[in-house]
Design an enzyme around this catalytic site. Structure first.
Site, PDB file in Angstrom:
ATOM      1  N   GLU A  19      17.798  40.842  43.201  1.00 54.86           N
ATOM      2  CA  GLU A  19      16.648  40.220  43.866  1.00 54.86           C
ATOM      3  C   GLU A  19      16.575  38.730  43.542  1.00 54.86           C
ATOM      4  O   GLU A  19      16.238  37.912  44.413  1.00 54.86           O
ATOM      5  CB  GLU A  19      15.354  40.918  43.438  1.00 54.86           C
ATOM      6  CG  GLU A  19      15.243  42.357  43.930  1.00 54.86           C
ATOM      7  CD  GLU A  19      14.070  43.097  43.318  1.00 54.86           C
ATOM      8  OE1 GLU A  19      13.424  42.528  42.403  1.00 54.86           O
ATOM      9  OE2 GLU A  19      13.792  44.232  43.749  1.00 54.86           O
ATOM     10  N   SER A  78      37.592  36.761  38.569  1.00 54.01           N
ATOM     11  CA  SER A  78      37.501  37.355  39.910  1.00 54.01           C
ATOM     12  C   SER A  78      38.854  37.753  40.485  1.00 54.01           C
ATOM     13  O   SER A  78      38.921  38.616  41.352  1.00 54.01           O
ATOM     14  CB  SER A  78      36.817  36.376  40.865  1.00 54.01           C
ATOM     15  OG  SER A  78      35.427  36.403  40.700  1.00 54.01           O
ATOM     16  N   HIS A 137      29.512  45.311  47.885  1.00 51.41           N
ATOM     17  CA  HIS A 137      30.556  44.858  46.973  1.00 51.41           C
ATOM     18  C   HIS A 137      30.023  43.756  46.065  1.00 51.41           C
ATOM     19  O   HIS A 137      30.285  43.725  44.866  1.00 51.41           O
ATOM     20  CB  HIS A 137      31.768  44.339  47.746  1.00 51.41           C
ATOM     21  CG  HIS A 137      32.823  43.757  46.884  1.00 51.41           C
ATOM     22  ND1 HIS A 137      33.683  44.520  46.118  1.00 51.41           N
ATOM     23  CD2 HIS A 137      33.151  42.476  46.608  1.00 51.41           C
ATOM     24  CE1 HIS A 137      34.489  43.747  45.433  1.00 51.41           C
ATOM     25  NE2 HIS A 137      34.194  42.487  45.707  1.00 51.41           N
ATOM     26  N   SER A 138      29.279  42.841  46.631  1.00 53.98           N
ATOM     27  CA  SER A 138      28.620  41.772  45.888  1.00 53.98           C
ATOM     28  C   SER A 138      27.512  41.234  46.771  1.00 53.98           C
ATOM     29  O   SER A 138      27.274  41.742  47.883  1.00 53.98           O
ATOM     30  CB  SER A 138      29.611  40.652  45.533  1.00 53.98           C
ATOM     31  OG  SER A 138      29.972  39.936  46.700  1.00 53.98           O
TER      32      SER A 138
END
Length: 460
Positions: free
Chosen positions: A137, A223, A352-353
């Site tokens: 959020e 990443s 996923h993100s």
């Protein structure tokens, strides 16, 4: 030691074993020292290939007992052309302990968990779930730039961490913050990293949710997909050489198994007999790519056998199954000096993100079905409630308290100044080169001229 035992058993089964042209006679009670055994092993593995030509046989018919003494063991000859099938009649079964209602399956074998450990496992799964919700959020509000959730994969995170020790070195992907949480990384430390303030271990130079901690033996997240897998094997081999009572553990998704690093690492680990545990979170999707578009094999578990790695498929939404499998894997990896591959079948309930909208490539009702029917947190809660270790009041108090703690950590982290600009240019060179010094001066000058373009709490 495992090599020595194997070769000794081989030699004992043959009263005379021919090795490199010399004959060695052995009695069943004869002992050999370790160096001699390893020498014998080496000659067996790397001796020249020999075989008997069919024309030398006295039998006019084909001799079905003919073999080739190939390095690694004998291989039988057959007269028929026979290809190995590309698929399996039955898929590899999946080990689990708890059904969807949190009841133990009749006849299931698992490692017993104490009340203290079980309650902490549940506490940390709920903490991870709550932290993900609030920080997700916060990203949507523009307070942080990026976030990755672990929704649906809380059991893999927490249960695997509970089965390991602090001496085991963790090489995560980017969906394993629960392992760090279990090891004592605080909510404030998580928030500091996501807001890239001066107390962030990465000095603000990593993406949010890319945690790292030397103190907790948790290598910093990157990443780039699958690069951590061969790193873990190298670390495991180092632990073996130093005779440490520890192993390396690396996590990756099903997409990572499509990278060359995965295949090289498994072969590397098998050949060197490195004490490393490969934990694959097979959640069905590599961002928007389904497993059906990645490989034709029976998931990831079968790839272990191809490289000579002991493997198991586990229900990734079953905390008890994960805990039991990882604890057994750790014991084998260290005591037997071998790699272990664990394929944990799960489902990524979240996107996923924060850069992804998974409803664009998979049906919403599928996501909802996994969220409700196969929720790993709810399943484990039912089990500890049946044991009398949890109740509704404890649940309400925990969730209320956690929300307040996380919101407070975010408010604190958000108001702490950013790391000094100098930290962007340090930690690589002992003496910074001239071009880096020029860039540093240019950046500082830019901040002075255009302060409105930079965070107000940045430290020049």
């Amino acid at each position: 030691m495992r090599k020595s035992t194997t070769i000794l058993n081989y030699l004992k089964s043959n009263t005379k074993s021919k090795i490199c042209g010399s004959t060695i006679s052995l009695c069943s009670n004869q002992s050999l020292n370790r160096n001699a055994l390893l020498t014998l092993l080496s000659t067996l593995r790397f001796a020249s290939t020999t075989s008997q030509h069919p024309s030398t046989s006295n039998d006019s018919h084909y001799n079905h007992n003919q073999v080739v003494d190939f390095p690694g063991g004998t291989v039988k000859f057959i007269p028929e052309m026979r290809f190995i099938t590309e698929s399996f009649v039955e898929r590899t079964p999946c080990y689990h302990v708890l059904d969807d209602n949190g009841q133990t399956i009749s006849g299931s074998n698992f490692v017993q968990v104490s009340e203290e450990v079980a309650v902490k496992m549940y506490h940390d799964m709920v903490t991870l779930q709550t932290m993900d919700t609030i920080l997700y959020e916060a990203q949507r509000q523009g307070r942080i730039s990026f976030y990755v959730t672990t929704n649906g994969e809380e059991a893999i995170n927490i249960a695997s961490a509970a089965a390991l020790t602090m001496d085991d070195v963790i090489f995560p992907q980017y969906r394993e913050p629960g392992v760090l949480l279990w090891r004592g990384f605080t909510l404030q430390e998580f928030a500091n990293q996501c807001f890239s303030n001066k107390y962030d271990n990465g000095k603000g130079r990593q993406m949010p949710a890319h945690y790292g901690s030397n103190k907790h033996n948790y290598i910093t997240v990157a990443s780039t997909v699958a690069t951590q897998i061969p790193h873990a094997v190298g670390a495991a081999y180092s632990l073996k050489m130093d005779k440490k009572d520890a192993c390396a553990v690396t996590y990756f998704g099903d997409g990572g198994s499509s990278e060359g690093d995965f295949h090289a690492a498994l072969n590397f680990a098998a050949v060197l007999e490195a004490p490393v545990i490969f934990i694959c979170r097979n959640n069905g999707w590599a961002i928007s790519t389904p497993t059906s578009d990645q490989f034709r094999s029976d998931g990831i578990v079968v790839k272990g056998q191809a490289y000579g790695v002991r493997s198991i498929r586990v229900d990734g939404n079953d905390a008890l199954a994960i805990y039991s499998a990882v604890q057994a894997a750790r014991q084998m990896a260290i005591s037997e000096e071998r790699p272990i591959l664990i394929e944990a079948l799960t489902y990524r309930v979240g996107h996923h993100s924060t850069s992804d909208d998974s409803t664009k490539y998979r049906p919403a009702n599928e996501i909802e079905r996994w969220r409700l029917a196969r929720n790993p947190v709810a399943r484990f809660r039912k089990w500890i409630e049946r044991n009398g270790w949890w109740n509704t009041n404890a649940e309400s108090e925990l969730r209320s308290s956690l929300r307040q703690q996380i919101l407070h950590a975010i408010q604190v982290a958000e108001n702490i100044e950013k790391p000094p600009i100098e930290d962007m240019f340090s930690d690589v060179y002992d003496v910074p080169p001239s071009n880096l010094k020029e860039q540093e001066q240019w950046l500082k000058e830019s901040i002075r001229k255009h302060p409105q373009e930079y965070p107000s709490n940045i430290c020049v």
